[in-house]
Design a protein around this motif. Structure first.
Motif, mmCIF file in Angstrom:
data_model
loop_
_atom_site.group_PDB
_atom_site.id
_atom_site.type_symbol
_atom_site.label_atom_id
_atom_site.label_comp_id
_atom_site.label_asym_id
_atom_site.label_seq_id
_atom_site.Cartn_x
_atom_site.Cartn_y
_atom_site.Cartn_z
ATOM 1 N N LEU A 42 11.627 59.681 -19.536
ATOM 2 C CA LEU A 42 12.410 60.366 -18.504
ATOM 3 C C LEU A 42 12.414 59.564 -17.208
ATOM 4 O O LEU A 42 13.462 59.384 -16.571
ATOM 5 C CB LEU A 42 11.844 61.764 -18.262
ATOM 6 C CG LEU A 42 12.562 62.615 -17.200
ATOM 7 C CD1 LEU A 42 14.012 62.842 -17.591
ATOM 8 C CD2 LEU A 42 11.842 63.947 -17.009
ATOM 9 N N GLY A 43 11.256 59.066 -16.809
ATOM 10 C CA GLY A 43 11.169 58.278 -15.579
ATOM 11 C C GLY A 43 11.980 57.010 -15.655
ATOM 12 O O GLY A 43 12.646 56.624 -14.685
ATOM 13 N N PHE A 44 11.947 56.346 -16.816
ATOM 14 C CA PHE A 44 12.719 55.123 -17.001
ATOM 15 C C PHE A 44 14.213 55.409 -16.881
ATOM 16 O O PHE A 44 14.936 54.727 -16.145
ATOM 17 C CB PHE A 44 12.405 54.522 -18.375
ATOM 18 C CG PHE A 44 13.149 53.245 -18.675
ATOM 19 C CD1 PHE A 44 12.660 52.028 -18.237
ATOM 20 C CD2 PHE A 44 14.336 53.264 -19.397
ATOM 21 C CE1 PHE A 44 13.336 50.848 -18.511
ATOM 22 C CE2 PHE A 44 15.021 52.087 -19.678
ATOM 23 C CZ PHE A 44 14.519 50.881 -19.235
ATOM 24 N N VAL A 45 14.685 56.435 -17.586
ATOM 25 C CA VAL A 45 16.111 56.778 -17.568
ATOM 26 C C VAL A 45 16.548 57.184 -16.169
ATOM 27 O O VAL A 45 17.603 56.765 -15.672
ATOM 28 C CB VAL A 45 16.403 57.910 -18.575
ATOM 29 C CG1 VAL A 45 17.836 58.411 -18.417
ATOM 30 C CG2 VAL A 45 16.171 57.421 -19.997
ATOM 31 N N VAL A 46 15.740 57.999 -15.503
ATOM 32 C CA VAL A 46 16.091 58.496 -14.170
ATOM 33 C C VAL A 46 16.161 57.350 -13.164
ATOM 34 O O VAL A 46 17.111 57.255 -12.370
ATOM 35 C CB VAL A 46 15.076 59.560 -13.714
ATOM 36 C CG1 VAL A 46 15.201 59.837 -12.215
ATOM 37 C CG2 VAL A 46 15.292 60.860 -14.495
ATOM 38 N N SER A 47 15.162 56.470 -13.170
ATOM 39 C CA SER A 47 15.142 55.380 -12.181
ATOM 40 C C SER A 47 16.282 54.402 -12.417
ATOM 41 O O SER A 47 16.915 53.945 -11.460
ATOM 42 C CB SER A 47 13.793 54.656 -12.215
ATOM 43 O OG SER A 47 13.518 54.149 -13.503
ATOM 44 N N VAL A 48 16.573 54.066 -13.670
ATOM 45 C CA VAL A 48 17.676 53.139 -13.959
ATOM 46 C C VAL A 48 19.017 53.790 -13.617
ATOM 47 O O VAL A 48 19.914 53.136 -13.063
ATOM 48 C CB VAL A 48 17.639 52.701 -15.438
ATOM 49 C CG1 VAL A 48 18.889 51.896 -15.791
ATOM 50 C CG2 VAL A 48 16.398 51.858 -15.706
ATOM 51 N N ALA A 49 19.159 55.086 -13.928
ATOM 52 C CA ALA A 49 20.407 55.787 -13.591
ATOM 53 C C ALA A 49 20.633 55.791 -12.080
ATOM 54 O O ALA A 49 21.760 55.579 -11.605
ATOM 55 C CB ALA A 49 20.363 57.220 -14.125
ATOM 56 N N GLY A 50 19.577 56.033 -11.322
ATOM 57 C CA GLY A 50 19.706 56.004 -9.866
ATOM 58 C C GLY A 50 20.102 54.634 -9.362
ATOM 59 O O GLY A 50 20.930 54.501 -8.456
ATOM 60 N N VAL B 13 16.409 59.831 -6.291
ATOM 61 C CA VAL B 13 16.262 59.865 -7.750
ATOM 62 C C VAL B 13 15.471 58.656 -8.238
ATOM 63 O O VAL B 13 14.587 58.777 -9.104
ATOM 64 C CB VAL B 13 17.659 59.907 -8.417
ATOM 65 C CG1 VAL B 13 17.558 59.587 -9.906
ATOM 66 C CG2 VAL B 13 18.290 61.286 -8.228
ATOM 67 N N VAL B 14 15.766 57.486 -7.684
ATOM 68 C CA VAL B 14 15.021 56.274 -8.052
ATOM 69 C C VAL B 14 13.534 56.455 -7.751
ATOM 70 O O VAL B 14 12.671 56.131 -8.578
ATOM 71 C CB VAL B 14 15.565 55.046 -7.302
ATOM 72 C CG1 VAL B 14 14.626 53.852 -7.463
ATOM 73 C CG2 VAL B 14 16.954 54.685 -7.823
ATOM 74 N N CYS B 15 13.237 56.985 -6.578
ATOM 75 C CA CYS B 15 11.830 57.204 -6.198
ATOM 76 C C CYS B 15 11.154 58.191 -7.143
ATOM 77 O O CYS B 15 9.991 57.995 -7.539
ATOM 78 C CB CYS B 15 11.754 57.708 -4.759
ATOM 79 S SG CYS B 15 12.282 56.504 -3.524
ATOM 80 N N ALA B 16 11.867 59.251 -7.510
ATOM 81 C CA ALA B 16 11.302 60.244 -8.427
ATOM 82 C C ALA B 16 11.024 59.621 -9.796
ATOM 83 O O ALA B 16 9.970 59.862 -10.408
ATOM 84 C CB ALA B 16 12.258 61.429 -8.566
ATOM 85 N N GLY B 17 11.981 58.812 -10.282
ATOM 86 C CA GLY B 17 11.787 58.157 -11.571
ATOM 87 C C GLY B 17 10.596 57.218 -11.564
ATOM 88 O O GLY B 17 9.806 57.173 -12.516
ATOM 89 N N LEU B 18 10.440 56.466 -10.473
ATOM 90 C CA LEU B 18 9.310 55.546 -10.376
ATOM 91 C C LEU B 18 7.981 56.299 -10.298
ATOM 92 O O LEU B 18 6.965 55.841 -10.813
ATOM 93 C CB LEU B 18 9.481 54.641 -9.152
ATOM 94 C CG LEU B 18 10.639 53.643 -9.241
ATOM 95 C CD1 LEU B 18 10.781 52.881 -7.933
ATOM 96 C CD2 LEU B 18 10.434 52.680 -10.388
ATOM 97 N N ALA B 19 8.000 57.454 -9.642
ATOM 98 C CA ALA B 19 6.785 58.269 -9.590
ATOM 99 C C ALA B 19 6.384 58.726 -10.995
ATOM 100 O O ALA B 19 5.202 58.711 -11.358
ATOM 101 C CB ALA B 19 7.017 59.477 -8.682
ATOM 102 N N MET B 20 7.373 59.119 -11.795
ATOM 103 C CA MET B 20 7.094 59.513 -13.183
ATOM 104 C C MET B 20 6.506 58.354 -13.965
ATOM 105 O O MET B 20 5.549 58.509 -14.741
ATOM 106 C CB MET B 20 8.375 59.992 -13.863
ATOM 107 C CG MET B 20 8.983 61.246 -13.286
ATOM 108 S SD MET B 20 10.500 61.693 -14.190
ATOM 109 C CE MET B 20 11.351 62.655 -12.923
#
Length: 286
Positions: free
Chosen positions: A252-260, A106-113
């Motif tokens: 979305l990417g910020f929220v996803v990466s921080v959540a991960g 999830v962290v990797c996906a968020g950073l990609a976004m």
């Protein structure tokens, strides 16, 4: 973004290397308490390599902050917990559960976004009021760190973790507020003192949090403090923006990466660690 991710890798790997050195130093015996363990660890190449990685990570962080919005750099630095988790699973034989492996993904996906959507750093210069405000926040963090032992036990880790996060956030913002590296300009810029004081105060607060409270709670609070606040400052006061039409993807990417990263908060202190950013000894952001 390459520099930001490189900084995260440096900080995450440094935590594990210093944890390994601390384990070995503890196993040697010799007394002296924590100070003795630290002195023995300093004679080991792993600990010194970890300190070197911390220094390199800080340089990469500064380079990233000079080219990217603060929100992108902050989220990337939070991903150092994912690096620590993966490296610890290999070198320290720490078992990652499925949910934690999923969090790494999830962290990797968020950073990609974020990599796709992040624009260039804002072009607004920081006002004197903002510079002095950062210095004030750094002083407040120092006060919380010094009072750590007297804080109520309930909520102590949360308060100290947030304070550490704000301190590291001050460093992120202060880097953007320093336009010239000439000695006269540096000495006359309040942001210079905010950077130095914020990093030191964050280290003090985080060390107190890890000694006196829950590692997971303190690290999770630190991640929130060092990402959300600086991101808002960058957007509102420094003009950080996303690429045209991709603001939703950046959010979305910020929220996803921080959540991960929050799911991986227990790796803020690798087992028996004695260093690394997010461990007992902070590098990078401070």
């Amino acid at each position: 973004m390459v520099c930001a991710l490189g900084a995260a890798v440096c900080f995450g790997a440094a935590t594990v290397l210093q944890a390994m050195a601390a384990r070995a130093a503890s196993a040697q015996g010799g007394g002296g308490g924590e100070a003795g363990v630290l002195l023995r660890a300093l004679r080991q190449w792993r600990y010194l390599a970890g300190l070197g990685l911390d220094g390199l990570g800080f340089v990469l962080q500064v380079l990233a902050l000079r080219a990217l919005p603060i929100y992108a750099v902050g989220a990337a630095l939070a991903s150092s917990l994912a690096v620590t988790a993966v490296v610890a699973s290999r070198l320290l034989r720490v078992r990652l559960h499925r949910g934690e492996w999923a969090a790494v993904g999830v962290v990797c996906a968020g950073l990609a976004m974020l990599g796709v959507s992040a624009g260039e750093e804002g072009d607004l210069g920081g006002s004197d009021a903002l510079k002095f405000s950062m210095l004030g926040v750094a002083l407040a963090v120092l006060g919380v760190g010094l009072a750590g032992g007297r804080l109520p036990e309930r909520g102590r880790g949360l308060v100290l973790g947030l304070a550490a996060g704000f301190g590291f956030g001050v460093v992120e913002v202060a880097v953007r507020l320093i336009d010239s590296v000439s000695v006269p300009e540096l000495l006359g810029n309040p942001a210079t003192y905010a950077l130095l004081l914020g990093g030191g105060a964050a280290f003090l607060a985080l060390t107190s949090a890890l000694q006196r409270g829950s590692v997971t709670v303190a690290t999770a609070a630190m991640v929130i403090g060092e990402t959300v606040g600086p991101a808002l400052v960058g957007v509102v006061w420094l003009g950080d923006r996303t690429r045209e039409g991709l603001a939703w993807l950046a959010v979305l990417g910020f929220v996803v990466s921080v959540a991960g990263a929050l799911v991986l908060a227990r790796f803020g202190e690798a087992p028996s660690s004695s260093g690394g950013r997010g461990g007992e000894n902070s590098g990078g952001g401070g």
